[in-house]
Design a protein around this motif. Structure first.
Motif, PDB file in Angstrom:
ATOM      1  N   TYR A  49      56.646  21.215   1.400  1.00 15.68           N
ATOM      2  CA  TYR A  49      56.518  22.000   0.161  1.00 15.68           C
ATOM      3  C   TYR A  49      55.372  22.993   0.251  1.00 15.68           C
ATOM      4  O   TYR A  49      55.489  24.147  -0.162  1.00 15.68           O
ATOM      5  N   LEU A  50      54.234  22.521   0.841  1.00 17.84           N
ATOM      6  CA  LEU A  50      53.068  23.392   0.981  1.00 17.84           C
ATOM      7  C   LEU A  50      53.370  24.581   1.884  1.00 17.84           C
ATOM      8  O   LEU A  50      53.067  25.729   1.553  1.00 17.84           O
ATOM      9  N   ALA A  51      53.988  24.309   3.041  1.00 19.49           N
ATOM     10  CA  ALA A  51      54.250  25.364   4.031  1.00 19.49           C
ATOM     11  C   ALA A  51      55.167  26.440   3.459  1.00 19.49           C
ATOM     12  O   ALA A  51      55.011  27.627   3.730  1.00 19.49           O
ATOM     13  N   LYS A  52      56.136  26.030   2.641  1.00 13.53           N
ATOM     14  CA  LYS A  52      57.101  26.985   2.076  1.00 13.53           C
ATOM     15  C   LYS A  52      56.624  27.615   0.770  1.00 13.53           C
ATOM     16  O   LYS A  52      57.186  28.597   0.304  1.00 13.53           O
ATOM     17  N   GLY A  53      55.613  26.995   0.132  1.00 17.84           N
ATOM     18  CA  GLY A  53      55.231  27.415  -1.215  1.00 17.84           C
ATOM     19  C   GLY A  53      56.347  27.080  -2.187  1.00 17.84           C
ATOM     20  O   GLY A  53      56.684  27.847  -3.084  1.00 17.84           O
ATOM     21  N   ARG A  54      56.962  25.888  -1.995  1.00 16.28           N
ATOM     22  CA  ARG A  54      58.148  25.530  -2.761  1.00 16.28           C
ATOM     23  C   ARG A  54      57.776  24.661  -3.957  1.00 16.28           C
ATOM     24  O   ARG A  54      56.969  23.749  -3.841  1.00 16.28           O
ATOM     25  N   PRO A  55      58.391  24.917  -5.126  1.00 20.72           N
ATOM     26  CA  PRO A  55      58.132  24.067  -6.288  1.00 20.72           C
ATOM     27  C   PRO A  55      58.527  22.616  -5.993  1.00 20.72           C
ATOM     28  O   PRO A  55      59.567  22.368  -5.381  1.00 20.72           O
ATOM     29  N   SER A  56      57.696  21.651  -6.417  1.00 16.13           N
ATOM     30  CA  SER A  56      57.909  20.261  -5.999  1.00 16.13           C
ATOM     31  C   SER A  56      59.074  19.584  -6.713  1.00 16.13           C
ATOM     32  O   SER A  56      59.452  18.472  -6.366  1.00 16.13           O
ATOM     33  N   ASP A  57      59.676  20.255  -7.714  1.00 20.83           N
ATOM     34  CA  ASP A  57      60.853  19.651  -8.356  1.00 20.83           C
ATOM     35  C   ASP A  57      62.154  20.057  -7.655  1.00 20.83           C
ATOM     36  O   ASP A  57      63.241  19.744  -8.121  1.00 20.83           O
ATOM     37  N   ASN A  58      62.034  20.785  -6.526  1.00 19.75           N
ATOM     38  CA  ASN A  58      63.224  21.236  -5.819  1.00 19.75           C
ATOM     39  C   ASN A  58      63.455  20.332  -4.603  1.00 19.75           C
ATOM     40  O   ASN A  58      62.787  20.476  -3.590  1.00 19.75           O
ATOM     41  N   PRO A  59      64.400  19.370  -4.706  1.00 22.73           N
ATOM     42  CA  PRO A  59      64.522  18.321  -3.687  1.00 22.73           C
ATOM     43  C   PRO A  59      65.009  18.819  -2.328  1.00 22.73           C
ATOM     44  O   PRO A  59      65.608  19.882  -2.209  1.00 22.73           O
ATOM     45  N   ARG A  99      51.794  28.265   9.805  1.00 21.32           N
ATOM     46  CA  ARG A  99      51.909  27.240   8.763  1.00 21.32           C
ATOM     47  C   ARG A  99      52.553  25.953   9.274  1.00 21.32           C
ATOM     48  O   ARG A  99      52.527  24.938   8.593  1.00 21.32           O
ATOM     49  N   ILE A 100      53.219  26.025  10.449  1.00 21.86           N
ATOM     50  CA  ILE A 100      53.922  24.842  10.969  1.00 21.86           C
ATOM     51  C   ILE A 100      53.619  24.670  12.458  1.00 21.86           C
ATOM     52  O   ILE A 100      53.009  25.548  13.067  1.00 21.86           O
ATOM     53  N   ASP A 101      54.048  23.538  13.049  1.00 22.51           N
ATOM     54  CA  ASP A 101      53.672  23.247  14.437  1.00 22.51           C
ATOM     55  C   ASP A 101      54.534  23.982  15.460  1.00 22.51           C
ATOM     56  O   ASP A 101      54.028  24.559  16.406  1.00 22.51           O
ATOM     57  N   MET A 102      55.862  23.937  15.279  1.00 17.20           N
ATOM     58  CA  MET A 102      56.746  24.515  16.295  1.00 17.20           C
ATOM     59  C   MET A 102      57.953  25.207  15.653  1.00 17.20           C
ATOM     60  O   MET A 102      58.409  24.794  14.587  1.00 17.20           O
ATOM     61  N   VAL A 103      58.468  26.245  16.328  1.00 16.42           N
ATOM     62  CA  VAL A 103      59.765  26.828  15.996  1.00 16.42           C
ATOM     63  C   VAL A 103      60.640  26.714  17.243  1.00 16.42           C
ATOM     64  O   VAL A 103      60.267  27.221  18.303  1.00 16.42           O
TER      65      VAL A 103
END
Ligand code: TXA
Ligand code: MG
Length: 344
Positions: free
Chosen positions: A52-62, A164-168
């Motif tokens: 959620y943090l990496a995407k900046g995603r609202p936490s109510d979006n499963p 923001r993340i480890d690997m692509v």
């Protein structure tokens, strides 16, 4: 630093390392047959929160849990309904996600507090091998910054999520290009919550009645899939969707184009080959022939991203039919434009 790594085979050392990274709570973006996913251990609450943090995603979006066999399914749901079994037999692995009651081992951070869980078995060798090496269901939303178009290439992922993340993991372009069809399997008839490559028509071949969540076609309805309520898939500038009679597309778009240009605006066109050839305008992304819906689906997100670094003030997009995978295409266009349409 985010590693961007080309994966050549499922025996690749880097793929095994990526599996270990997920086991250790890290975040790895990976290809699927629909769009790229941003993966973390779906049973690890901390990993889920970091998604959620990496995407900046609202936490109510499963999130959707990605599995590679039936055994994994049995661990994360409390019941596999007959409807779900039928869908699995007909379409899995493939571009479809089913909603079922969750089991206790799935943290609520993953489901946004819901008692149900979204599950999908992707049809992509790299995705399947990654789940196997990680030895856990992988929670994976689309690997974009929240609100942006979903990525269909590793490069698009890297642009959004680098550092923001480890690997692509780079597995090339995705086959379908729009996210999976989501089907609610907890009611007495299947309900499509998000249209995708498994179409309503295909589901109607195995179920007598298939419903569509009203929010898919209307602007002012609260959707049952929490994520569907957000403005989404949006390019950086405003977009207007032109819908209606294909015969009139070229002439209508030409008229609207001139109107904006007369106001001094720089216009980008996101249109079919047919209209592009007719109008011959400099700022054009052509998404393929209007006869080939599968191709349009695989091109639309690249099209929505194309204008990010172009000097345009507004985008005019040509709509298509809502038959078959056209329903998924039109749903993404409506959301990208914020339901801002001109009907011709
Ligand atoms: O094709 C796909 O499904 C891609 C690839 C990576 O697998 N994933 C994807 O995930 O599109 P995401 O997070 O971008 O979209 C998940 C959608 C959201 O609209 C969310 O609200 C819905 O699934 N969803 C998840 N769990 C749900 C639940 N329990 N009930 C209803 N909707 C749910
Ligand atoms: Mg998404």
């Amino acid at each position: 630093e985010t590693e961007l790594i080309k994966i050549n085979s499922i025996d690749d050392e880097a793929l095994k390392r990526a599996g270990q990274c997920i086991k250790d709570g890290g975040l790895v973006a990976f290809p699927t047959e629909t769009v790229y996913g941003l993966g973390g251990d779906g049973l690890n609450e901390v990993a889920a929160k970091n998604i959620y943090l990496a995407k900046g995603r609202p936490s109510d979006n499963p999130l959707i849990l990605h599995i590679n066999d039936q055994k994994m399914l049995g661990r994360i749901v409390s019941e596999v309904t007959p409807m779900a079994k039928k869908i699995m037999t007909a379409f899995c692995p493939g571009p479809i996600t089913i909603i079922l009651p969750k089991s206790n081992i799935v943290p609520k951070a993953v489901t946004g507090g819901l008692d149900t869980i979204a599950v999908r078995m992707p049809d992509n060798d790299i995705a399947r091998a990654l789940i196997k090496y990680a030895d856990t269901p992988i929670a994976a939303p689309s690997a974009n910054i929240s609100g942006r178009p979903s990525p269909t290439t590793a490069q698009a992922v890297y642009k959004d999520l680098q550092s923001r993340i480890d690997m692509v993991l780079d597995g090339g372009a995705c086959q379908f290009g729009v996210e999976s069809t989501i089907v609610d399997c907890t009611e007495d008839v299947p309900i499509i919550l998000r249209p995708g490559a498994i179409t309503k028509e295909m589901l109607e071949e195995i179920f007598p009645v298939v419903k569509i969540d009203k929010a898919i076609v209307g602007a002012n309805v609260v959707p049952k899939a929490p994520g569907m309520k957000y403005k989404h898939y949006a390019p950086k500038v405003d977009m207007i969707l032109i819908e209606g009679d294909n015969e009139k597309m070229s002439s209508s778009i030409k008229e609207i184009l001139h109107k904006y240009e007369n106001e001094g605006k720089k216009v980008g066109l996101l249109v079919s080959d047919e209209v592009a050839n007719e109008l011959n305008h400099q700022n054009t992304f052509s998404y393929g022939s209007q006869e080939n819906l599968a191709q349009i689906a695989s091109e639309i997100y690249e099209g929505l991203r194309y204008f990010d670094d172009k000097d345009v003030d507004i985008i005019l997009a040509q709509g298509t039919t809502d038959k078959g995978i056209g329903l998924a295409i039109m749903n993404r266009f409506h959301k990208a434009s914020g339901f801002n349409s001109i009907f011709i």
